[in-house]
Motif scaffolding. Structure first.
Motif, PDB file in Angstrom:
ATOM      1  N   PHE A  77       0.946  -1.108  -0.168  1.00 55.64           N
ATOM      2  CA  PHE A  77       0.040  -0.192   0.071  1.00 55.64           C
ATOM      3  C   PHE A  77       0.763   1.059  -0.034  1.00 55.64           C
ATOM      4  N   CYS A  78       1.874   1.307   0.974  1.00 60.95           N
ATOM      5  CA  CYS A  78       2.664   2.685   1.055  1.00 60.95           C
ATOM      6  C   CYS A  78       3.385   2.706  -0.547  1.00 60.95           C
ATOM      7  N   LYS A 135       5.842  10.650   6.409  1.00 62.77           N
ATOM      8  CA  LYS A 135       5.766  10.602   7.935  1.00 62.77           C
ATOM      9  C   LYS A 135       5.095   8.946   8.104  1.00 62.77           C
ATOM     10  N   MET A 136       4.162   8.618   7.336  1.00 62.67           N
ATOM     11  CA  MET A 136       3.302   7.108   7.577  1.00 62.67           C
ATOM     12  C   MET A 136       3.993   6.087   7.040  1.00 62.67           C
ATOM     13  N   CYS A 137       4.689   6.357   5.922  1.00 70.14           N
ATOM     14  CA  CYS A 137       5.400   5.310   4.848  1.00 70.14           C
ATOM     15  C   CYS A 137       6.949   5.460   5.125  1.00 70.14           C
ATOM     16  N   ASN A 138       7.558   6.240   5.934  1.00 69.96           N
ATOM     17  CA  ASN A 138       9.068   6.575   5.668  1.00 69.96           C
ATOM     18  C   ASN A 138       9.514   6.477   4.285  1.00 69.96           C
ATOM     19  N   ALA A 139       8.764   7.456   3.579  1.00 67.47           N
ATOM     20  CA  ALA A 139       9.148   7.577   2.018  1.00 67.47           C
ATOM     21  C   ALA A 139      10.697   8.283   2.023  1.00 67.47           C
ATOM     22  N   ASN A 140      11.452   7.740   1.064  1.00 62.60           N
ATOM     23  CA  ASN A 140      12.636   8.311   1.066  1.00 62.60           C
ATOM     24  C   ASN A 140      13.121   9.113  -0.050  1.00 62.60           C
ATOM     25  N   TYR A 141      12.543  10.332   0.170  1.00 59.16           N
ATOM     26  CA  TYR A 141      12.786  11.548  -0.623  1.00 59.16           C
ATOM     27  C   TYR A 141      12.951  12.775   0.292  1.00 59.16           C
TER      28      TYR A 141
END
Length: 227
Positions: A77-78, A135-141
């Motif tokens: 989902f993330c 914040k919710m998915c620890n996205a790397n950008y």
């Protein structure tokens, strides 16, 4: 005889002038119509992305509980949400470049400014959505917000824009670059200005934490962003 030739010349010049004005108005109308169509499509996609994030926030606890039992569902989902957000971001970026080209042709056309405001609002929504997903998915950008003046042009702004465009090309989807004008009388932008005390242009805001005022060199930005 000379008077007749003079009048013919004046009439011919007037016809050419009026024709040129007519063509200019027609081109401006075509540009605005194209922007209106683009904004309608982008607005739908933006609302869809916001609804996706709202879904995540609304059912967050149950999804977190399920994540311990089936991590792949949560991760998928993330991944999908981040990917769709980045695709939308790339589209926002490209359309921003198109608006800049149209502005160069007719910067003060009222209907064009109205479309520019709609674009800025969509861009701001995209920024907020990117923050929530990170914040919710620890996205790397990384996010880089470029505050500039729409009505007051300067050499520093021109140079900064070129530096940021080159940086975006290098970093790709690892950098979310968003340009926000501070002088279009948009309430949300005014609130952001007050929150971060944006008083001059150009000003950069990196990852909602680091504020850099004035013209910034590419090498200094690369030390912080690490694309």
């Amino acid at each position: 005889m000379e008077t007749r030739i003079l009048w013919k010349t004046l009439v011919f010049t007037a016809i050419i002038f009026i024709s040129g004005v007519g063509v200019g108005i027609w081109l401006d109308s075509m540009r605005v119509a194209e922007l209106e169509d683009m904004m309608e499509k982008m607005s739908f996609q933006s609302e869809d992305l916001r609804l996706q994030t709202l879904y995540f926030e609304t059912f967050g606890q149950s999804m977190m509980y399920q994540a311990f039992q089936n991590y792949s569902n949560y991760s998928n989902f993330c991944d999908a949400a981040i990917q769709q957000n980045l695709i939308f971001g790339d589209r926002v970026y490209e359309e921003g470049l198109r608006i800049e080209r149209y502005e160069a042709a007719n910067r003060l056309l009222p209907s064009l400014i109205a479309q520019k405001k709609k674009y800025v609002i969509l861009n701001t929504q995209f920024w907020f959505n990117s923050i929530n997903l990170k914040k919710m998915c620890n996205a790397n950008y990384s996010t880089l917000i470029y505050f500039y003046s729409h009505y007051t042009q300067s050499m520093d702004q021109d140079v900064q824009s070129k530096v940021l465009l080159d940086l975006k090309k290098e970093c790709g989807s690892r950098l979310i670059l968003i340009a926000l004008p501070i002088d279009l009388d948009i309430t949300t932008i005014d609130a952001v200005k007050n929150q971060y005390n944006i008083t001059e242009t150009p000003t950069l805001l990196i990852n909602e934490e680091i504020k850099m005022e004035g013209l910034q060199k590419r090498e200094d930005l690369e030390k912080i962003l690490v694309c």
